[in-house]
Every structure is written in C-alpha cells, then in structure tokens.
Design a protein around this motif. Structure first.
Motif, PDB file in Angstrom:
ATOM      1  N   LEU A   4       0.834  -1.191   0.000  1.00 20.33           N
ATOM      2  CA  LEU A   4       0.000   0.000   0.000  1.00 20.33           C
ATOM      3  C   LEU A   4       0.876   1.251   0.000  1.00 20.33           C
ATOM      4  CD1 LEU A   4      -3.007   0.694   0.020  1.00 20.33           C
ATOM      5  CD2 LEU A   4      -2.897   0.765   2.504  1.00 20.33           C
ATOM      6  N   TYR A   5       1.903   1.249   0.824  1.00 23.31           N
ATOM      7  CA  TYR A   5       2.849   2.372   0.839  1.00 23.31           C
ATOM      8  C   TYR A   5       3.576   2.486  -0.498  1.00 23.31           C
ATOM      9  CZ  TYR A   5       2.263   2.620   5.910  1.00 23.31           C
ATOM     10  OH  TYR A   5       1.757   2.754   7.172  1.00 23.31           O
ATOM     11  N   TRP A   8       1.300   4.141  -3.157  1.00 20.42           N
ATOM     12  CA  TRP A   8       1.122   5.590  -3.059  1.00 20.42           C
ATOM     13  C   TRP A   8       2.412   6.353  -3.310  1.00 20.42           C
ATOM     14  CZ3 TRP A   8      -3.226   7.589  -4.045  1.00 20.42           C
ATOM     15  CH2 TRP A   8      -4.393   6.884  -3.775  1.00 20.42           C
ATOM     16  N   MET A  11       2.830   6.362  -7.061  1.00 22.66           N
ATOM     17  CA  MET A  11       1.955   7.336  -7.730  1.00 22.66           C
ATOM     18  C   MET A  11       2.431   8.769  -7.487  1.00 22.66           C
ATOM     19  SD  MET A  11      -1.807   5.687  -7.612  1.00 22.66           S
ATOM     20  CE  MET A  11      -1.788   4.261  -6.548  1.00 22.66           C
ATOM     21  N   LEU A  12       2.969   9.030  -6.315  1.00 24.21           N
ATOM     22  CA  LEU A  12       3.542  10.353  -6.052  1.00 24.21           C
ATOM     23  C   LEU A  12       4.723  10.612  -6.991  1.00 24.21           C
ATOM     24  CD1 LEU A  12       3.919  12.975  -4.414  1.00 24.21           C
ATOM     25  CD2 LEU A  12       5.302  11.623  -2.808  1.00 24.21           C
ATOM     26  N   GLY A  53       2.270   0.945  -9.622  1.00 24.68           N
ATOM     27  CA  GLY A  53       1.679   1.424  -8.379  1.00 24.68           C
ATOM     28  C   GLY A  53       0.250   0.932  -8.216  1.00 24.68           C
ATOM     29  N   LEU A  57      -1.422  -1.440  -5.383  1.00 23.60           N
ATOM     30  CA  LEU A  57      -2.634  -1.045  -4.672  1.00 23.60           C
ATOM     31  C   LEU A  57      -3.695  -2.148  -4.763  1.00 23.60           C
ATOM     32  CD1 LEU A  57      -4.197   1.165  -3.137  1.00 23.60           C
ATOM     33  CD2 LEU A  57      -4.900   2.052  -5.366  1.00 23.60           C
TER      34      LEU A  57
END
Length: 124
Positions: A4-5, A8, A11-12, A53, A57
């Motif tokens: 999960l980390y 994200w 995606m950042l 990513g 997710l």
C-alpha cells in the motif's frame, strides 16, 4: 501493508515525474521529438510509476477484501521489485539503450507475483 505504501509512493513519483517532464513537452523537438526512443522511454517510465503502483494497490486491497491475513511474502516483494525496476529501467534505457535488455526483470517480477497471488487466492 508495505504494498500500500509502495503504491502511493509510486503514484507520487509518477506525478512528480510527469510534472517535471511535462514542463518541456511543449517543445516538439524535446528529447529528439515525439517518436524518439528517449522520449518514449521517458513517457513509459512516467506511466510505469502509475501502472505498477496500481498493481501494488490492487494487491494490497485484494488481500484485505479476500481476508487473506498472511501476506504472500514472495508476491509482495516481487511487486515492490517491479515498482522500483520498471521506471528505473525505462529511464536508464532513455539514457543508454543498452538498459532495455533489463526489462525482463520488472516484467518477470510482475508476472510471477500475479501467478503467486492467484495461486494463493485459489489455495484458500
């Protein structure tokens, strides 16, 4: 949880990469023009952050939705490896085309992770 980390953060990084390169895409000759190898690899690296990513997710949320308490560690680590190596391979290939020979690492990592996950899903 680490996937999960990873999702994200990926995606950042994809957003930042898109913003940085997007500042120069107005120039039709940027990195050799729209169809040049370098520019295609830069675009693919930017999208790879989002694509891998999103797979991370989906993996993390699927574990939760299916009630799989013990994360399949090998699949988890392979997806993290893919999240790191796919954009890296794309950007390195833009600099030096030789690095295209390493695309098998993120591709195989993703394929194996999905196979392991599906196997684990049907095993329960």
């Amino acid at each position: 949880m680490i996937n999960l980390y990873t999702a994200w953060i990926s995606m950042l990084l994809g957003s930042v990469a898109g913003a940085v390169t997007g500042m120069f895409f107005y120039n039709k000759d940027f990195l050799g023009g729209y169809s040049s190898w370098r520019r295609r690899m830069i675009r693919l690296g930017h999208i790879a952050f989002f694509g891998i990513g999103l797979i991370n997710l989906a993996f993390a949320l699927s574990l939760q939705a299916l009630g799989i308490a013990q994360t399949p560690a090998a699949a988890s680590y392979l997806l993290i490896l893919a999240a790191v190596t796919m954009p890296l391979t794309c950007y390195l290939s833009a600099i030096k085309p030789y690095f295209r020979n390493f695309f098998f690492i993120p591709a195989l990592s993703t394929i194996l992770a999905i196979i392991l996950f599906v196997w684990r899903m049907y095993e329960r």
